[in-house]
Design an enzyme around this catalytic site. Structure first.
Site, PDB file in Angstrom:
ATOM      1  N   MET A  17      -8.197 -13.378 -36.196  1.00 28.25           N
ATOM      2  CA  MET A  17      -7.810 -12.201 -36.978  1.00 28.25           C
ATOM      3  C   MET A  17      -8.168 -10.959 -36.176  1.00 28.25           C
ATOM      4  O   MET A  17      -9.322 -10.764 -35.791  1.00 28.25           O
ATOM      5  CB  MET A  17      -8.516 -12.201 -38.338  1.00 28.25           C
ATOM      6  CG  MET A  17      -8.041 -13.288 -39.289  1.00 28.25           C
ATOM      7  SD  MET A  17      -8.918 -13.303 -40.875  1.00 28.25           S
ATOM      8  CE  MET A  17     -10.440 -14.157 -40.391  1.00 28.25           C
ATOM      9  N   ALA A  18      -7.155 -10.127 -35.919  1.00 20.43           N
ATOM     10  CA  ALA A  18      -7.347  -8.944 -35.093  1.00 20.43           C
ATOM     11  C   ALA A  18      -8.390  -8.020 -35.712  1.00 20.43           C
ATOM     12  O   ALA A  18      -8.347  -7.719 -36.908  1.00 20.43           O
ATOM     13  CB  ALA A  18      -6.030  -8.193 -34.930  1.00 20.43           C
ATOM     14  N   GLN A  70      -6.560 -17.272 -28.512  1.00 16.58           N
ATOM     15  CA  GLN A  70      -5.177 -17.309 -28.988  1.00 16.58           C
ATOM     16  C   GLN A  70      -4.340 -16.279 -28.243  1.00 16.58           C
ATOM     17  O   GLN A  70      -4.710 -15.102 -28.155  1.00 16.58           O
ATOM     18  CB  GLN A  70      -5.056 -17.041 -30.485  1.00 16.58           C
ATOM     19  CG  GLN A  70      -3.625 -17.332 -30.971  1.00 16.58           C
ATOM     20  CD  GLN A  70      -3.333 -16.893 -32.384  1.00 16.58           C
ATOM     21  OE1 GLN A  70      -3.390 -15.707 -32.687  1.00 16.58           O
ATOM     22  NE2 GLN A  70      -3.011 -17.849 -33.256  1.00 16.58           N
ATOM     23  N   CYS A 101       2.470 -14.487 -36.762  1.00 14.78           N
ATOM     24  CA  CYS A 101       2.179 -13.118 -37.168  1.00 14.78           C
ATOM     25  C   CYS A 101       3.384 -12.496 -37.873  1.00 14.78           C
ATOM     26  O   CYS A 101       4.500 -12.507 -37.326  1.00 14.78           O
ATOM     27  CB  CYS A 101       1.789 -12.274 -35.953  1.00 14.78           C
ATOM     28  SG  CYS A 101       1.279 -10.599 -36.393  1.00 14.78           S
ATOM     29  N   LYS A 143       0.169 -22.146 -33.812  1.00 19.42           N
ATOM     30  CA  LYS A 143       0.039 -21.782 -35.222  1.00 19.42           C
ATOM     31  C   LYS A 143       1.306 -21.035 -35.618  1.00 19.42           C
ATOM     32  O   LYS A 143       1.746 -20.141 -34.914  1.00 19.42           O
ATOM     33  CB  LYS A 143      -1.196 -20.906 -35.459  1.00 19.42           C
ATOM     34  CG  LYS A 143      -1.460 -20.585 -36.924  1.00 19.42           C
ATOM     35  CD  LYS A 143      -2.819 -19.904 -37.081  1.00 19.42           C
ATOM     36  CE  LYS A 143      -3.138 -19.655 -38.557  1.00 19.42           C
ATOM     37  NZ  LYS A 143      -2.351 -18.517 -39.104  1.00 19.42           N
ATOM     38  N   ASN A 205      -3.039 -24.098 -43.495  1.00 19.39           N
ATOM     39  CA  ASN A 205      -3.577 -22.751 -43.646  1.00 19.39           C
ATOM     40  C   ASN A 205      -2.903 -22.067 -44.832  1.00 19.39           C
ATOM     41  O   ASN A 205      -1.706 -22.221 -45.040  1.00 19.39           O
ATOM     42  CB  ASN A 205      -3.313 -21.973 -42.342  1.00 19.39           C
ATOM     43  CG  ASN A 205      -3.756 -20.513 -42.392  1.00 19.39           C
ATOM     44  OD1 ASN A 205      -3.055 -19.635 -41.901  1.00 19.39           O
ATOM     45  ND2 ASN A 205      -4.900 -20.245 -42.968  1.00 19.39           N
ATOM     46  N   GLY A 206      -3.696 -21.327 -45.594  1.00 11.96           N
ATOM     47  CA  GLY A 206      -3.145 -20.562 -46.702  1.00 11.96           C
ATOM     48  C   GLY A 206      -3.838 -20.841 -48.015  1.00 11.96           C
ATOM     49  O   GLY A 206      -3.882 -21.981 -48.474  1.00 11.96           O
ATOM     50  N   GLY A 229      -8.609 -18.184 -42.851  1.00 12.23           N
ATOM     51  CA  GLY A 229      -8.354 -16.805 -42.484  1.00 12.23           C
ATOM     52  C   GLY A 229      -9.089 -15.848 -43.396  1.00 12.23           C
ATOM     53  O   GLY A 229     -10.310 -15.710 -43.345  1.00 12.23           O
ATOM     54  N   ARG A 230      -8.349 -15.195 -44.298  1.00 17.44           N
ATOM     55  CA  ARG A 230      -8.939 -14.144 -45.137  1.00 17.44           C
ATOM     56  C   ARG A 230     -10.081 -14.637 -46.017  1.00 17.44           C
ATOM     57  O   ARG A 230     -10.928 -13.840 -46.435  1.00 17.44           O
ATOM     58  CB  ARG A 230      -7.842 -13.526 -46.011  1.00 17.44           C
ATOM     59  CG  ARG A 230      -6.793 -12.745 -45.211  1.00 17.44           C
ATOM     60  CD  ARG A 230      -5.658 -12.279 -46.111  1.00 17.44           C
ATOM     61  NE  ARG A 230      -4.956 -13.402 -46.725  1.00 17.44           N
ATOM     62  CZ  ARG A 230      -4.405 -13.383 -47.931  1.00 17.44           C
ATOM     63  NH1 ARG A 230      -4.463 -12.290 -48.667  1.00 17.44           N
ATOM     64  NH2 ARG A 230      -3.785 -14.444 -48.399  1.00 17.44           N
TER      65      ARG A 230
END
Length: 376
Positions: A17-18, A70, A101, A143, A205-206, A229-230
């Site tokens: 994650m940027a 990545q 993305c 991904k 993912n999700g 992720g989040r």
């Protein structure tokens, strides 16, 4: 979970994650539990040009046992050159390619989740990257998302191409680019991909907000591992919960406000060290404050001050104002976090959807389509 020669004891991957998964945050997560921790996404062009920021992004602590990077790119030659640098200069043990993305500045140039629509371009990038990575025995994974929108799905074709090209694993976020992070992730699509690719690891993912969500995804879809992720934003201890859950333990981290404050300060210290600048480190920690204190009793005025904290000394003073004895608030501190956005039409290059192959104009533009450093 096995990725080529790498064994990941806890089948969990921290999603790149940027602006978040830098060395400081990865260290915090690793201290709680096992898994594979991926650095922020870096563009292949920036790496080939050796921009200072790209080299910072791919840097790892000496004790990171698996250095995971990545890459984002839209040109096979540039992606191949970036992979070659990582291999020949011994800068990575695992490489992941980003095809997921949804950010407009990426998709409008044909990158991220838009790229698998062009089968020739996708195939060229994956095959080139796998070939270069294999020279150093480094596993390469991808991904991706389901597709651009529900009328332009790409995940099954892309998964098969990636498998046939020799990738070590495929990760699928169960949303389309047009969904951004809104709505619900489609776990049935993840299960469909798992069934379509029985011969390589598939990762899901999700909407994994808790250890229980992760276990349920594995049970419902059959995936070999999960990508977080989040769900871990402001909750590095989630990786401890995940490790416990996959080992069959019901123990979970439920930190009181005092423990959260200690973690926030440690995170800030690690950021200062990672950036080599107190100003930059404190500027970076600000975005994490709302995530860390979600659901906890923290006054509005104090929250505002934390979101603009200028120095470690000021941060220590502000954290001291919190009620260290305040307990874990339960459900209020859990569940979705981060910006979900709203469904929107995906920004794409002109005439992108007219064909599954690049036309001459698109081919000419693609080499200039990469961003400076980070894609999203």
């Amino acid at each position: 979970m096995r990725l080529g020669p790498i064994t990941v004891d806890t089948p969990v991957i921290l999603a790149p994650m940027a602006g978040i998964t830098n060395k400081a945050f990865r260290r915090l997560c690793r201290e709680y539990g096992g898994g594979l921790y991926v650095s922020e996404m870096v563009t292949s062009r920036a790496l080939v040009e050796r921009s200072p920021e790209s080299l910072r992004i791919i840097s790892h602590d000496e004790d990171e046992s698996v250095r995971s990077v990545q890459l984002y790119g839209v040109d096979p030659a540039t992606v191949g050159a970036a992979v070659r640098i990582l291999v020949e200069e011994d800068r990575a043990d695992h490489i992941d390619l980003n095809f997921g993305c949804p950010v407009p500045k990426v998709t409008r140039r044909g990158g991220g989740a838009a790229l698998p629509w062009k089968l020739d371009l996708f195939t060229g990038i994956v095959q080139t990257a796998v070939r270069e990575a294999s020279k150093g025995g480094i596993p390469l994974t991808i991904k991706m998302r389901k597709g651009i929108d529900e009328d332009h799905l790409t995940f099954l074709e892309a998964g098969r191409i990636a498998r046939d090209s020799g990738v070590a694993a495929v990760a699928l976020h169960g949303r389309t680019a047009s969904q951004y992070y809104s709505g619900k992730a489609d776990w049935s699509a993840i299960a469909e991909l798992r069934n379509a690719l029985p011969d390589i690891p598939v990762l899901g993912n999700g909407d994994i907000w808790s250890a229980e969500d992760a276990v349920r995804m594995v049970r419902e879809t059959g995936v070999d591992g999960v990508v977080i992720g989040r769900g871990c934003q402001g909750r590095p201890w989630l990786f401890g919960d995940l490790m416990n859950a996959f080992e069959g333990s019901a123990e979970r981290h439920q930190p009181g406000l005092g423990q959260v404050a200690e973690t926030v300060y440690r995170h800030a210290e690690l950021l200062v060290d990672a950036f080599g600048s107190e100003m930059m480190g404190l500027r970076d920690i600000r975005k994490h404050m709302a995530w860390y204190f979600k659901g906890y009793v923290v006054g509005g005025e104090l929250r505002a001050k934390l979101a603009t904290v200028p120095t470690l000394e000021v941060l220590r003073g502000l954290l001291a104002e919190l009620d260290a004895e305040s307990p874990y608030p339960g459900a209020d501190a859990e569940g979705p976090r981060g910006r979900a956005g709203s469904p929107k039409k995906t920004s794409l290059p002109e005439n992108w959807l007219q064909s599954r192959r690049l036309n001459e104009a698109q081919q000419a533009d693609i080499s200039a389509a990469e961003l400076d450093v980070s894609g999203g």
